[in-house]
Write an enzyme that holds these catalytic residues in place. Structure first.
Site, PDB file in Angstrom:
ATOM      1  CD  GLU A  44      -3.260  -6.245   3.777  1.00 32.07           C
ATOM      2  OE1 GLU A  44      -2.595  -5.205   3.739  1.00 32.07           O
ATOM      3  OE2 GLU A  44      -3.426  -6.998   2.780  1.00 32.07           O
ATOM      4  CD  GLU A  62      -3.014  -1.095   2.208  1.00 37.37           C
ATOM      5  OE1 GLU A  62      -4.185  -0.741   1.984  1.00 37.37           O
ATOM      6  OE2 GLU A  62      -2.607  -1.456   3.329  1.00 37.37           O
TER       7      GLU A  62
END
Length: 243
Positions: A127, A107
């Site tokens: 995640e 990210e």
């Protein structure tokens, strides 16, 4: 700085994530130090190059810290707030990626304007394997970078993108041999540094603005048309063409 190496140059700042024993995992201290970097670049705009010490860019967020975070931490958007700030920096940002760029590390690269990678690079957002989601910008940045279909494969199917796939989908601009990513990134920044800073700033604002904004394009161009830099650059171009 305890988690970063910082090399400030005349036209750029080179920031290297420096927790190699943890594959440069992003912890709270690193977040705070990156905020300090952003503050400096907001006050005195320069190009930014982000890289990682050792074989990897960043293997993710620090899981030991994440395990202790609760609802209020999530609502505070700790990582997202930083990555959004990086995304809004005035001048272009480049991530030079080798090895893992996973989870929060991925990210962070998505928040940069351009990515250069080695053949060892691996981008992914695992995640959901940890019972959480990629909530630091991947949901709205990745689909703009690679399209909704590929973004869903990464975010829902936990598919990793290797260097070849990252190049093919447009996530990275160039793939180098191992160890060549920093040189390639600096060559890219060398080219960018020769461009008009104001043109770069306004172009970045317009490109990142949501929706259609033709009138804003005209206003930005009007500002540039009246700038001394535009006149000087075009005069130099025409004079060079004559010679």
């Amino acid at each position: 700085m305890k988690t970063l190496q910082v090399d400030e140059r005349e036209d750029r700042v080179v920031v290297t994530l420096d927790r190699p024993a943890q594959r440069n995992a992003i912890n709270a201290e690193m977040i705070d130090e990156l905020h300090q970097i952003c503050g400096g670049l907001e006050r005195e705009p320069k190009l930014l190059l982000l890289a990682g010490t050792g074989d990897h860019f960043a293997g993710g967020a620090d899981i030991a810290e994440l395990r202790q975070r609760g609802r209020e931490d999530a609502l505070a958007g700790i990582n997202r707030t930083l990555f959004d700030r990086i995304g809004k920096l005035p001048l272009p940002t480049v991530a030079a990626v080798s090895g893992y760029a996973l989870g929060g590390g991925a990210e962070l690269t998505y928040a940069c304007d351009i990515r250069v990678a080695t053949s060892t690079a691996l981008f992914g957002n695992p995640e959901p394997n940890l019972g959480i989601m990629a909530a630091a910008g991947a949901s709205y940045r990745l689909q703009k970078l690679v399209g909704v279909s590929v973004a869903k494969q990464v975010l829902l199917g936990v598919k990793n993108l290797d260097a070849e796939e990252a190049l093919r989908t447009g996530l990275v601009i160039e793939v180098t041999e191992p160890g060549g990513h920093l040189l390639a990134a600096h060559k890219l920044l060398d080219r960018i540094s020769r461009l008009s800073p104001m043109a770069l700033r306004l172009t970045k604002i317009i490109v990142d603005a949501p929706g259609s904004h033709a009138f804003a394009d005209d206003i930005a161009q009007a500002v540039l048309f009246e700038s001394p830099d535009k006149h000087d650059r075009m005069t130099a171009f025409l004079e060079k063409k004559k010679s």
